[in-house]
Design an enzyme around this catalytic site. Sequence first.
Site, short mmCIF file in Angstrom:
data_model
loop_
_atom_site.label_atom_id
_atom_site.label_comp_id
_atom_site.label_asym_id
_atom_site.label_seq_id
_atom_site.Cartn_x
_atom_site.Cartn_y
_atom_site.Cartn_z
N GLU A 222 0.82 -1.23 0.00
CA GLU A 222 0.00 0.00 0.00
C GLU A 222 0.85 1.27 0.00
OE1 GLU A 222 -3.32 0.20 2.64
OE2 GLU A 222 -4.05 -1.76 2.08
C1 LIG Z 1 3.00 -9.37 0.43
C2 LIG Z 1 2.55 -8.38 -0.57
C3 LIG Z 1 1.19 -8.22 -0.82
C4 LIG Z 1 0.76 -7.33 -1.81
N1 LIG Z 1 -0.57 -7.28 -2.13
C5 LIG Z 1 -0.94 -6.60 -3.25
C6 LIG Z 1 -2.26 -6.69 -3.75
O1 LIG Z 1 -3.12 -7.35 -3.18
N2 LIG Z 1 -2.57 -6.04 -4.90
C7 LIG Z 1 -1.64 -5.30 -5.57
O2 LIG Z 1 -1.97 -4.75 -6.61
N3 LIG Z 1 -0.38 -5.17 -5.11
C8 LIG Z 1 0.00 -5.81 -3.99
N4 LIG Z 1 1.30 -5.70 -3.51
C9 LIG Z 1 2.22 -4.85 -4.22
C10 LIG Z 1 2.74 -3.69 -3.40
O3 LIG Z 1 1.80 -2.67 -3.33
C11 LIG Z 1 4.05 -3.27 -4.09
O4 LIG Z 1 4.99 -4.22 -3.68
C12 LIG Z 1 4.49 -1.92 -3.75
O5 LIG Z 1 3.68 -1.01 -4.44
C13 LIG Z 1 5.94 -1.66 -4.09
O6 LIG Z 1 6.29 -2.12 -5.36
P1 LIG Z 1 7.63 -2.99 -5.55
O7 LIG Z 1 7.63 -4.05 -4.53
O8 LIG Z 1 7.70 -3.38 -6.95
O9 LIG Z 1 8.81 -2.00 -5.19
P2 LIG Z 1 9.47 -0.91 -6.13
O10 LIG Z 1 8.44 -0.09 -6.78
O11 LIG Z 1 10.47 -1.56 -7.00
O12 LIG Z 1 10.21 0.03 -5.07
C14 LIG Z 1 11.49 -0.30 -4.52
C15 LIG Z 1 11.89 0.81 -3.55
O13 LIG Z 1 11.97 2.06 -4.22
C16 LIG Z 1 11.23 3.02 -3.53
N5 LIG Z 1 10.68 3.99 -4.48
C17 LIG Z 1 10.05 3.75 -5.64
N6 LIG Z 1 9.72 4.90 -6.23
C18 LIG Z 1 10.14 5.90 -5.41
C19 LIG Z 1 10.09 7.32 -5.45
N7 LIG Z 1 9.55 7.98 -6.43
N8 LIG Z 1 10.63 7.99 -4.41
C20 LIG Z 1 11.20 7.35 -3.38
N9 LIG Z 1 11.29 6.03 -3.30
C21 LIG Z 1 10.76 5.31 -4.29
C22 LIG Z 1 10.13 2.25 -2.81
O14 LIG Z 1 9.68 2.97 -1.69
C23 LIG Z 1 10.86 0.98 -2.43
O15 LIG Z 1 11.54 1.21 -1.23
C24 LIG Z 1 1.71 -6.56 -2.52
C25 LIG Z 1 3.08 -6.70 -2.23
C26 LIG Z 1 3.49 -7.60 -1.29
C27 LIG Z 1 4.97 -7.75 -1.05
#
Ligand SMILES: Cc1cc2nc3c(=O)[nH]c(=O)nc-3n(C[C@H](O)[C@H](O)[C@H](O)COP(=O)(O)OP(=O)(O)OC[C@H]3O[C@@H](n4cnc5c(N)ncnc54)[C@H](O)[C@@H]3O)c2cc1C
Length: 824
Positions: free
Chosen positions: A501
Amino acid sequence: MSFALPFLVIFAAGAFAAYHRLRLAVWAALAITLLVAAWLLGASPVASAIAAALVALVAVPLLVPALRKPLLTAPALGFLRKALPPLSQTEKIALETGSVGFEGDLFSGKPDWNKLLAYPKPQLSAEEQAFLDGPVEELCKRINDWEITHVHADLPPELWDFIKQNKFFGMIIPKQYGGLGFSALAHHKVIQKIASISSVVSATVGVPNSLGPGELINHYGTQQQKDYYLPRLAIGQEVPCFGLTGPFAGSDATSIPDFGIVCKGEWNGANVLGLRLTFDKRYITLAPVSTLIGLAFRMYDPEGLIGDTRDIGITLALLPRDTEGVDVGRRHFPLNSPFQNGPVRGKEVFIPLSQLIGGVDMAGKGWNMLNECLAVGRSITLPSTASGGAKAGAVVTGAYARIRKQFGLPVGRFEGVEEALARIGGKAYAISALSQATAAAVDRGDVPSVPSAIAKYHCTNAGRDIAKDIMDVIGGKGIILGPRNFAGRSWQAAPIAITVEGANIMTRSLLIFGQGSILCHPYILKEMRAAQDPDAKAGLEALDGALYAHVGGAISNAVRSFWLGLTGSRLQATAGDAYTKKFFRKLNRYAANLALLTDVSLGALGGRLKFKESLSGRLGDVLSHLYMMGAVLKRHHDEGCPEADKPLLAWAFHNSAYEIELALSQALRNFPIKPLGWLLWPVVFPLGRRAVAPGDRLSHRVAMLLMAPNEARERLASGVFLTPGEHNPGGRINSYLAKAILAEPVERKFLKALKTRDIEALDFASQLDEGVREGWITAEERKQLEELHAITLDTITVDDFDAHELRAASYYDNRADDGRRAVA
Ligand SMILES: Cc1cc2nc3c(=O)[nH]c(=O)nc-3n(C[C@H](O)[C@H](O)[C@H](O)COP(=O)(O)OP(=O)(O)OC[C@H]3O[C@@H](n4cnc5c(N)ncnc54)[C@H](O)[C@@H]3O)c2cc1C
């Protein structure tokens, strides 16, 4: 002196007017009156005349619209039109979908705390309370978290049934559709209680009540979709999930490459207009067991079958699990916290247009829909989960630290451990207030997009800090996993809440202040809209209304920052009682600091501010701690300002004040335009940085409060599941505390006797026998010591297993010939 006096007079009148936010005309009248008085008292007539001319020079053009608009507002509008970058569609949506509650007051620099204190105290209805005392308590009793996390890697079928039958999935679904129609407060309390015993179950219950098909259909669905799906979702006949994230779209969810092409196809035997969807989603909670998949994708209409637009934009649809071509069922394994989570994929999957959420009318509006609903879910699920874990963890760890003895003392008596216990207690106290406050904001009808980001970030971050400190305090007891471990799984699961989230780094450095400074600022959004208004005349009028109030507010905040910093915030009337007034006063100072730095940052950096994430993150910290302390003080007053809670309140406050000053000082030291940082420093810190982290004596009081039964501890633990039971090791440890304390004097007497006398017996039972025989303890005291021994043993014992019990059975089943086949 007689020459300088008139200038001092207008300066003092200006400072007074700015501090009290008097109107410009009042300042001018005051200044002129004082100048006349100074002249009569002997001030230089020439200097008095020059000072009066200066007052007129400032006041007249600003007070006379016919002069002000062409001379000042029009050039300012021209400048803003060039300086302000146009808002992207995503930014516009983010700004348009939230509402502004008390956080808006914080950006004004002069919050009206009485308004916050006057909000009604959050209350559950009798029905909601009965649900918490009935089905929620029963669900918690039935949870065996070890079995869920290790043995089944899932909830057992009877627990799924219990959850569905009792409508846990239908808390946010209105009663008319068969749901529970609960308030946000009740929703918060349910998740909080479940999370205190199992994060897997709280995630399972949390997701259907958060952003997903249920909420989206409720808000935007067609009547047909509401009538069909909502009753089924309410009783778990449909299990929902929502797929937004994919391998190429994580934090930047707007970049989803998944697409749907408008075309004709077959659905239930008929040839209809629909979409051919291709998508690759991952991390989707509940997906492996879902029957109804909410899907976000980009919609295209290349053949113009429904209109003239080719790229319609992000759209949301409902995909029944059994739709041909949907590939769902495989699972991810999130950090040994095996709630159902997995990928959903599909290639050229056909659905009719009637499966679009809200029908064709809502095609392309998916991003608005998600943003509008995100704030509500984000206000509750994760903050309440963190709060539940923190509250239960705090009291159970306090009990553990009292019962567990080393070097002849409860480990919680050692100062090093006290420090950790104080952090646990103080942070748990603060985030539980914060999570309740955002739920209360939802119930007041707000769409709290900024507070929900604050709550999401700070509750989960503090939740992780608390989990870490708990692990340190309980040592090996936390490390050895098994049915007796009350902390290990929370520690493992903490990063999950950080990531989902809106991952926390992005939430802190981009969202909280980025959105807050524009959405909640009293003037910025009005000015931006004015500058971008295609109707130049309307733009001029709108800017004229906002700009001067803004400039006046900025001067006031500079004066207030300096004066409140110089006087230690003491000389001002504010809200609160004899004890809390001093806290509100300090918050007034920090609010003025925040407002001042916001204006200077926006003025100096303009659109570049959104790329200055370190500055944005630090100002976001100031905003967050102000908001959190508002929540803490509000709850303290709602609860009748209990004397016993003061150590917790004081610890939480001093910690936040320390964090606020740290963030302000780092923002100034690293200000992107260095000279501005140097200039602002004496205004913000006229006496230097003075807030210090909570002191040792206060930390000692908080630690003591966690280690003995008392009303503050009870309040801290309220709303979590502490009923002792076979599968609730934390509840058991907590229940031993009073008895363990009662037995302490007897234990001390007995241990002294053992040390000072010549005793032959070596084992505990024989030593007790000898103690009674020799008269060092009575038979009654012997019983007490036996009980203490049993209590201690249950508290400190960890699990051990046969080797096969630790193997993943299916893994070795598939490798049956390697000689390590699981016996289970
Ligand atoms: C257990 C679990 C359950 C989930 N459930 C759902 C679900 O039900 N439905 C769904 O759609 N998604 C779901 N998600 C997805 C979740 O919302 C994403 O994992 C999240 O949005 C982050 O994306 P990412 O993991 O690809 O990280 P990335 O986007 O690759 O980010 C990596 C890091 O970069 C940082 N970052 C990225 N952009 C910026 C910026 N502009 N400024 C500063 N920092 C930045 C982030 O904060 C993070 O620390 C789930 C994820 C997990 C792990």
